[in-house]
Design a protein around this motif. Sequence first.
Motif, PDB file in Angstrom:
ATOM      1  N   LEU A  31       8.164   3.952  -0.635  1.00 25.38           N
ATOM      2  CA  LEU A  31       9.054   4.904   0.018  1.00 25.38           C
ATOM      3  C   LEU A  31       8.287   6.208   0.231  1.00 25.38           C
ATOM      4  N   SER A  32       8.725   7.016   1.153  1.00 26.85           N
ATOM      5  CA  SER A  32       7.972   8.215   1.535  1.00 26.85           C
ATOM      6  C   SER A  32       7.838   9.244   0.416  1.00 26.85           C
ATOM      7  N   ASP A  33       8.708   9.184  -0.582  1.00 25.62           N
ATOM      8  CA  ASP A  33       8.654  10.170  -1.671  1.00 25.62           C
ATOM      9  C   ASP A  33       7.845   9.695  -2.879  1.00 25.62           C
ATOM     10  N   GLY A  34       7.134   8.570  -2.752  1.00 26.11           N
ATOM     11  CA  GLY A  34       6.315   8.058  -3.852  1.00 26.11           C
ATOM     12  C   GLY A  34       7.002   6.998  -4.683  1.00 26.11           C
ATOM     13  N   ARG A  35       8.310   6.845  -4.510  1.00 22.78           N
ATOM     14  CA  ARG A  35       9.008   5.786  -5.235  1.00 22.78           C
ATOM     15  C   ARG A  35       8.726   4.441  -4.575  1.00 22.78           C
ATOM     16  N   VAL A  36       9.089   3.391  -5.271  1.00 22.04           N
ATOM     17  CA  VAL A  36       8.863   2.027  -4.788  1.00 22.04           C
ATOM     18  C   VAL A  36      10.191   1.282  -4.788  1.00 22.04           C
ATOM     19  N   LEU A  37      10.417   0.512  -3.731  1.00 17.57           N
ATOM     20  CA  LEU A  37      11.576  -0.361  -3.635  1.00 17.57           C
ATOM     21  C   LEU A  37      11.099  -1.774  -3.956  1.00 17.57           C
ATOM     22  N   ALA A  38      11.731  -2.407  -4.924  1.00 17.49           N
ATOM     23  CA  ALA A  38      11.402  -3.785  -5.306  1.00 17.49           C
ATOM     24  C   ALA A  38      12.674  -4.617  -5.219  1.00 17.49           C
ATOM     25  N   CYS A  39      12.687  -5.605  -4.332  1.00 16.55           N
ATOM     26  CA  CYS A  39      13.904  -6.388  -4.075  1.00 16.55           C
ATOM     27  C   CYS A  39      13.657  -7.887  -4.149  1.00 16.55           C
ATOM     28  N   GLY A  40      14.708  -8.575  -4.585  1.00 13.33           N
ATOM     29  CA  GLY A  40      14.719 -10.022  -4.534  1.00 13.33           C
ATOM     30  C   GLY A  40      13.719 -10.675  -5.457  1.00 13.33           C
ATOM     31  N   MET A  70       0.849  -1.184   0.000  1.00 12.64           N
ATOM     32  CA  MET A  70       0.000   0.000   0.000  1.00 12.64           C
ATOM     33  C   MET A  70       0.888   1.237   0.000  1.00 12.64           C
ATOM     34  N   GLN A  71       0.567   2.175  -0.881  1.00 14.82           N
ATOM     35  CA  GLN A  71       1.311   3.421  -0.968  1.00 14.82           C
ATOM     36  C   GLN A  71       0.680   4.473  -0.063  1.00 14.82           C
ATOM     37  N   GLY A  72       1.392   5.570   0.123  1.00 16.80           N
ATOM     38  CA  GLY A  72       0.939   6.634   1.000  1.00 16.80           C
ATOM     39  C   GLY A  72      -0.387   7.255   0.607  1.00 16.80           C
ATOM     40  N   ASP A  73      -0.744   7.176  -0.673  1.00 15.23           N
ATOM     41  CA  ASP A  73      -2.001   7.768  -1.145  1.00 15.23           C
ATOM     42  C   ASP A  73      -3.187   6.806  -1.014  1.00 15.23           C
ATOM     43  N   GLY A  74      -2.953   5.632  -0.415  1.00 12.87           N
ATOM     44  CA  GLY A  74      -4.026   4.658  -0.226  1.00 12.87           C
ATOM     45  C   GLY A  74      -4.172   3.677  -1.368  1.00 12.87           C
ATOM     46  N   LYS A  75      -3.452   3.887  -2.462  1.00 14.68           N
ATOM     47  CA  LYS A  75      -3.491   2.939  -3.575  1.00 14.68           C
ATOM     48  C   LYS A  75      -2.554   1.770  -3.276  1.00 14.68           C
ATOM     49  N   VAL A  76      -2.802   0.664  -3.938  1.00 20.60           N
ATOM     50  CA  VAL A  76      -1.962  -0.524  -3.787  1.00 20.60           C
ATOM     51  C   VAL A  76      -1.216  -0.739  -5.094  1.00 20.60           C
ATOM     52  N   ILE A  77       0.091  -0.941  -5.005  1.00 17.91           N
ATOM     53  CA  ILE A  77       0.869  -1.265  -6.193  1.00 17.91           C
ATOM     54  C   ILE A  77       1.205  -2.747  -6.150  1.00 17.91           C
ATOM     55  N   ALA A  78       1.003  -3.427  -7.259  1.00 10.41           N
ATOM     56  CA  ALA A  78       1.314  -4.850  -7.389  1.00 10.41           C
ATOM     57  C   ALA A  78       2.257  -5.019  -8.568  1.00 10.41           C
ATOM     58  N   CYS A  79       3.354  -5.747  -8.349  1.00 12.22           N
ATOM     59  CA  CYS A  79       4.385  -5.889  -9.382  1.00 12.22           C
ATOM     60  C   CYS A  79       4.854  -7.328  -9.505  1.00 12.22           C
ATOM     61  N   GLY A  80       5.288  -7.649 -10.724  1.00  8.16           N
ATOM     62  CA  GLY A  80       5.890  -8.943 -10.973  1.00  8.16           C
ATOM     63  C   GLY A  80       4.885 -10.072 -10.862  1.00  8.16           C
ATOM     64  N   GLY A  81       5.402 -11.239 -10.568  1.00  7.58           N
ATOM     65  CA  GLY A  81       4.573 -12.424 -10.453  1.00  7.58           C
ATOM     66  C   GLY A  81       4.794 -13.372 -11.615  1.00  7.58           C
ATOM     67  N   GLU A  82       3.925 -14.345 -11.679  1.00  9.82           N
ATOM     68  CA  GLU A  82       4.022 -15.388 -12.691  1.00  9.82           C
ATOM     69  C   GLU A  82       2.636 -15.583 -13.297  1.00  9.82           C
ATOM     70  N   HIS A  83       2.572 -15.667 -14.602  1.00 11.74           N
ATOM     71  CA  HIS A  83       1.306 -15.883 -15.302  1.00 11.74           C
ATOM     72  C   HIS A  83       1.542 -16.913 -16.386  1.00 11.74           C
ATOM     73  N   SER A  84       0.829 -18.018 -16.322  1.00 10.11           N
ATOM     74  CA  SER A  84       0.996 -19.121 -17.286  1.00 10.11           C
ATOM     75  C   SER A  84       2.456 -19.566 -17.361  1.00 10.11           C
ATOM     76  N   PHE A  85       3.106 -19.670 -16.210  1.00 13.35           N
ATOM     77  CA  PHE A  85       4.497 -20.113 -16.069  1.00 13.35           C
ATOM     78  C   PHE A  85       5.512 -19.147 -16.675  1.00 13.35           C
TER      79      PHE A  85
END
Length: 93
Positions: free
Chosen positions: A62-71, A13-28
Amino acid sequence: DYPSTPVYAGAAMQGDGKVIACGGEHSFAFQNECNSYSPVTNTWTPVLDLPESKDRVAVAPLSDGRVLACGGEVSAYVGTDRCDIYLPIGCAP
């Protein structure tokens, strides 16, 4: 509905109440797409994709609107320690 229905996506969940979803697997296939969900409008919007396709990625706002994506995994049973910090604004190209 989420655009591609991946499994093992990372979300936060981001600071503005929106949820960001990234990556994953679709049809392998490992994904790099990111989408932002607005609970106010009940809609998903494509945003800037991750620079690398992966599943099981840890996502943190992150507090400035950026997103950290690791691993995560970049292919079956192959992990990565790569971390990216990016600003997922605007629509994906």
